[in-house]
Design a protein around this motif. Structure first.
Motif, PDB file in Angstrom:
ATOM      1  N   GLU A  62       0.818  -1.209   0.000  1.00  0.00           N
ATOM      2  CA  GLU A  62       0.000   0.000   0.000  1.00  0.00           C
ATOM      3  C   GLU A  62       0.853   1.261   0.000  1.00  0.00           C
ATOM      4  O   GLU A  62       0.538   2.248  -0.683  1.00  0.00           O
ATOM      5  CB  GLU A  62      -0.932   0.007   1.213  1.00  0.00           C
ATOM      6  CG  GLU A  62      -2.091  -0.953   1.128  1.00  0.00           C
ATOM      7  CD  GLU A  62      -1.681  -2.405   1.319  1.00  0.00           C
ATOM      8  OE1 GLU A  62      -0.583  -2.641   1.894  1.00  0.00           O
ATOM      9  OE2 GLU A  62      -2.434  -3.299   0.890  1.00  0.00           O
ATOM     10  N   TRP A 122       0.143  -3.239  -7.353  1.00  0.00           N
ATOM     11  CA  TRP A 122      -0.357  -3.496  -5.998  1.00  0.00           C
ATOM     12  C   TRP A 122      -1.027  -4.856  -5.907  1.00  0.00           C
ATOM     13  O   TRP A 122      -0.829  -5.598  -4.945  1.00  0.00           O
ATOM     14  CB  TRP A 122      -1.347  -2.405  -5.604  1.00  0.00           C
ATOM     15  CG  TRP A 122      -2.029  -2.701  -4.300  1.00  0.00           C
ATOM     16  CD1 TRP A 122      -1.556  -2.449  -3.054  1.00  0.00           C
ATOM     17  CD2 TRP A 122      -3.304  -3.348  -4.128  1.00  0.00           C
ATOM     18  NE1 TRP A 122      -2.445  -2.880  -2.099  1.00  0.00           N
ATOM     19  CE2 TRP A 122      -3.527  -3.441  -2.738  1.00  0.00           C
ATOM     20  CE3 TRP A 122      -4.248  -3.828  -5.005  1.00  0.00           C
ATOM     21  CZ2 TRP A 122      -4.673  -4.011  -2.217  1.00  0.00           C
ATOM     22  CZ3 TRP A 122      -5.406  -4.396  -4.474  1.00  0.00           C
ATOM     23  CH2 TRP A 122      -5.607  -4.478  -3.109  1.00  0.00           C
ATOM     24  N   ARG A 126       0.021  -7.931  -3.430  1.00  0.00           N
ATOM     25  CA  ARG A 126      -0.918  -8.180  -2.342  1.00  0.00           C
ATOM     26  C   ARG A 126      -1.752  -9.433  -2.552  1.00  0.00           C
ATOM     27  O   ARG A 126      -2.400  -9.914  -1.630  1.00  0.00           O
ATOM     28  CB  ARG A 126      -1.842  -6.967  -2.176  1.00  0.00           C
ATOM     29  CG  ARG A 126      -2.855  -7.046  -1.063  1.00  0.00           C
ATOM     30  CD  ARG A 126      -2.215  -7.332   0.279  1.00  0.00           C
ATOM     31  NE  ARG A 126      -1.490  -6.204   0.826  1.00  0.00           N
ATOM     32  CZ  ARG A 126      -0.789  -6.251   1.938  1.00  0.00           C
ATOM     33  NH1 ARG A 126      -0.695  -7.390   2.616  1.00  0.00           N
ATOM     34  NH2 ARG A 126      -0.145  -5.187   2.383  1.00  0.00           N
TER      35      ARG A 126
END
Length: 311
Positions: A62, A122, A126
């Motif tokens: 993040e 991202w 993730r």
């Protein structure tokens, strides 16, 4: 089609065919962008180097996405160009708009650009932790398999797109091809005057440095130092006082000799000084008279108290 973020359509004539962006320039822009992102991330993590180790690890994807969004806001969104492209005098233009006038990216394409670049990175970082604590029979696990298939197909499509880029010289990334944006020079490029003076100077100094690196280990610096000190030292030291000095002073550390030893000359050395120097330099010589260290023998000092007071 005026773009957002401060971009306005240019009324000047667009780049001529001679000002076409070379493949190497487009790839160099990507390398500069990657170097900038690594530099920003390293500077950001140094701010937390005195905190608890692993503090940023749970939210690292993040934080990276946030920094990339900040870079996107002040580069692509504002100027229709990344940092690397700005350094190379390149900007994105809307390739689907016909005509020779420069047309910047629209606001919608800029938002899609951020989603396909920052969001894709991202999700890649993730995705593993998102599906980690779910059973294998759940629908979340099936979504993970579907996501893996989609990412595999995306990598294959990116490979095919890069091969097409090597052939045609346009759309180096899949994102640019999907959005229909193409890098162009914002000003026509003139002929480049290549001057090899700087390159020749760098090559000369590089060769000289390599020569010194090869030569310096071959030079006996200790022996050279002894020769220089012998040349500038008094030629003759006569008298009883000099003999006392030879016996009461180590020729290396110039202190009272501890466990005095000799190498065959009239000077005395501490055992540890002599041993360390003979191990470091096989051809060790006396720093006072230049005598070779043939044999190392202990010395017995017999000095009267009056001689100590005189010294």
């Amino acid at each position: 089609m005026a773009g957002a973020g401060g971009d306005k359509p240019s009324t000047d004539a667009g780049p001529s065919p001679l000002s076409r962006v070379l493949r190497i320039s487009q790839l160099d822009a990507f390398e500069l962008d990657g170097a900038l992102e690594q530099l920003v991330w390293s500077q950001f993590t140094q701010c937390f180097q005195h905190f608890k180790p692993g503090l940023l690890t749970p939210v690292e994807p993040e934080l990276k996405a946030l920094l990339q969004l900040l870079l996107w806001r002040f580069t692509v969104y504002s100027n229709s160009a990344t940092v690397g492209q700005s350094l190379l005098n390149i900007r994105y233009k809307d390739a689907r708009v016909l005509g020779h006038k420069y047309r910047p990216m629209s606001r919608q394409k800029k938002l899609w650009f951020a989603l396909l670049t920052v969001g894709e990175r991202w999700l890649k970082e993730r995705s593993h932790s998102l599906f980690l604590n779910h059973p294998a029979e759940s629908s979340i696990h099936k979504a993970r398999k579907l996501l893996s298939v989609v990412m595999g197909l995306t990598k294959a499509a990116s490979l095919v797109n890069f091969l097409l880029f090597l052939q045609t010289g346009t759309f180096p990334t899949l994102t640019e091809r999907l959005l229909g944006v193409q890098p162009v020079f914002i000003r026509p490029q003139g002929p480049r005057d290549v001057n090899f003076q700087y390159l020749n100077r760098e090559l000369l100094w590089h060769g000289f440095a390599e020569f010194l690196i090869f030569l310096l280990p071959l030079v006996n610096v200790w022996k050279l130092k002894v020769c220089v000190s012998t040349m500038f030292s008094p030629l003759n030291e006569l008298g009883r006082g000099s003999e006392v000095t030879y016996c009461t002073e180590c020729a290396i550390c110039r202190e009272w000799p501890t466990m005095p030893h000799s190498i065959g000359c009239k000077h005395v050395f501490c055992y540890y000084c002599l041993k360390s120097h003979t191990i470091a330099d096989i051809s060790f010589t006396c720093p006072k008279c230049g005598a070779d260290a043939a044999t190392v023998e202990p010395v017995r000092l017999q000095i009267e108290m009056t001689e100590l007071h005189q010294s």
